[in-house]
Design an enzyme around this catalytic site. Sequence first.
Site, PDB file in Angstrom:
ATOM      1  N   HIS A 125      25.068  37.833  88.249  1.00  0.00           N
ATOM      2  CA  HIS A 125      25.257  38.255  89.645  1.00  0.00           C
ATOM      3  C   HIS A 125      24.221  37.490  90.485  1.00  0.00           C
ATOM      4  O   HIS A 125      23.131  37.175  89.989  1.00  0.00           O
ATOM      5  CB  HIS A 125      24.987  39.760  89.693  1.00  0.00           C
ATOM      6  CG  HIS A 125      25.299  40.444  90.984  1.00  0.00           C
ATOM      7  ND1 HIS A 125      24.464  40.388  92.069  1.00  0.00           N
ATOM      8  CD2 HIS A 125      26.346  41.219  91.356  1.00  0.00           C
ATOM      9  CE1 HIS A 125      24.986  41.113  93.056  1.00  0.00           C
ATOM     10  NE2 HIS A 125      26.126  41.624  92.650  1.00  0.00           N
ATOM     11  N   ASP A 149      19.536  42.730  83.341  1.00  0.00           N
ATOM     12  CA  ASP A 149      20.194  43.347  84.485  1.00  0.00           C
ATOM     13  C   ASP A 149      21.190  44.356  83.912  1.00  0.00           C
ATOM     14  O   ASP A 149      22.234  43.968  83.381  1.00  0.00           O
ATOM     15  CB  ASP A 149      20.895  42.248  85.296  1.00  0.00           C
ATOM     16  CG  ASP A 149      21.744  42.807  86.432  1.00  0.00           C
ATOM     17  OD1 ASP A 149      21.988  44.026  86.445  1.00  0.00           O
ATOM     18  OD2 ASP A 149      22.176  42.009  87.284  1.00  0.00           O
ATOM     19  N   GLN A 164      25.597  47.016  85.337  1.00  0.00           N
ATOM     20  CA  GLN A 164      26.967  47.345  84.921  1.00  0.00           C
ATOM     21  C   GLN A 164      27.020  47.932  83.517  1.00  0.00           C
ATOM     22  O   GLN A 164      28.104  48.065  82.957  1.00  0.00           O
ATOM     23  CB  GLN A 164      27.851  46.089  85.001  1.00  0.00           C
ATOM     24  CG  GLN A 164      28.001  45.522  86.395  1.00  0.00           C
ATOM     25  CD  GLN A 164      28.733  46.464  87.351  1.00  0.00           C
ATOM     26  OE1 GLN A 164      29.426  47.397  86.934  1.00  0.00           O
ATOM     27  NE2 GLN A 164      28.565  46.229  88.636  1.00  0.00           N
ATOM     28  N   LYS A 170      25.494  53.169  91.047  1.00  0.00           N
ATOM     29  CA  LYS A 170      26.533  52.753  90.092  1.00  0.00           C
ATOM     30  C   LYS A 170      26.589  53.705  88.897  1.00  0.00           C
ATOM     31  O   LYS A 170      27.304  53.468  87.931  1.00  0.00           O
ATOM     32  CB  LYS A 170      26.268  51.322  89.609  1.00  0.00           C
ATOM     33  CG  LYS A 170      26.398  50.264  90.719  1.00  0.00           C
ATOM     34  CD  LYS A 170      26.169  48.887  90.156  1.00  0.00           C
ATOM     35  CE  LYS A 170      25.907  47.831  91.215  1.00  0.00           C
ATOM     36  NZ  LYS A 170      27.074  47.503  92.042  1.00  0.00           N
ATOM     37  N   CYS A 189      30.002  38.298  93.938  1.00  0.00           N
ATOM     38  CA  CYS A 189      28.608  37.796  93.869  1.00  0.00           C
ATOM     39  C   CYS A 189      28.385  37.007  92.578  1.00  0.00           C
ATOM     40  O   CYS A 189      27.319  37.116  91.953  1.00  0.00           O
ATOM     41  CB  CYS A 189      27.585  38.923  93.984  1.00  0.00           C
ATOM     42  SG  CYS A 189      27.602  39.739  95.566  1.00  0.00           S
TER      43      CYS A 189
END
Length: 415
Positions: A132, A209, A212, A235, A373
């Site tokens: 991202h 990261d 997700q 999220k 993104c």
Amino acid sequence: MSEVLHQEKSMIAIEQIRSQFPILSRKVNNQSLVYFDNGATTQKPKSVLDAIQKYYSEINANIHRGVHTLSQEATDAYEHSRKTIADFINAEHAHEIIFTRGTTESINLVASCFGKKFVNAGDEILVTEMEHHSNIVPWQLMCEERGAKLKVIPVDDNGELILSELKNLLTSKTKLLALTHVSNTLGTVNDVKEISSLAHKNGTAVLVDGAQAIAHTEVDVQDLDCDFYCFSGHKMYGPTGIGILYGKEKFLNEFPPYQSGGGMIKEVSFEQTTFTTLPYKFEAGTPNIEGGIVLGAAVEWMKNIGMKNISAHENELLQYAIQQLKTIDGIRIIGEAKHHASAVSFLIGNIHPYDVGVILDKLGIAVRTGHHCNQPLMKHFNIPGTVRASFAVYNTMEEVDKLIAGVKQAKKMLS
Ligand code: PLP
């Protein structure tokens, strides 16, 4: 992750879960809302909405600095939430959990502090082609500032990292490797544990990261053995404006401050300032108290359902959606990694994803369209963007059927 989950059958009471999300009963364009934009942000259950209400109506006060009862109650709730989150990801210490505004701020914090402390001219930072923008641009800016070089692990056409390249890319100059746990566009699940181990053997720090991954799978930062793990509250069924940086104590202690002001100092004089200990050293100013407390409520909500159950249910939805999409002539799935979770991206022939998104919206179906993104990744696949359906625990097989019917309708109208 998904390979194992294939064998599991989800054990959740879907209607009971759905009834906890007031927004799911609203209409969009006179149709029942079908919400498949969970990768962008999830909806919030009633226990989270209630926690917001409870905070402001019962204990609202500034934290850490007050002797009065409300301040102490708010402080206790905030610190209790930090502990809940530390346990949720199996951090060794609660003080390794830093409250931030979200994944983006967490990554910026590490890029800035790690850069100042450990990166010199000629050093290298590794990212992957599927990152991202939030996990590219902070490193790019830091590299420019420090005279370092940004290098990239490529992906193949299935959307998997080409790990054979990693051995060549890791050099004695590679100070840090930053990679996503689950790709927001491809749904690829990276083998963070294996990659961390390779990086560490090379003396390279690892930032993950987790934006997700955190709402879709069990995360154990000690087992992954990453040095930093970043995620966003919104999220994972929590509020916007709050997120987490997990960092190993040894790094966080060595970092210089990120932002300065009240709350992060030990002693201030006009000659010199000394800084306080973790985690407060990185929480300058009045934090998002409500967000921090409510994120703990969101974690409790997920724990109640069980991360294994959430993963299993979402995996059933994902596999069914992929299988059904493939029955439509002209569909191209972008991202067919062996380990796949949380989202499916696709294109219908040469039809622009935006046009598909508009038609689906008319049917009450929310999907995301565009580059997500991930512009470098779009360049790899030579596409302008994708249609992305991303799943949450409250989604149903019937909703997948509606999506498939909508995609067929869009194809008919736009071909
Ligand atoms: N990383 C990934 C993989 C994402 O999907 C996102 C958001 O979509 C981010 C980072 C940025 O998250 P936030 O905007 O909450 O900081």
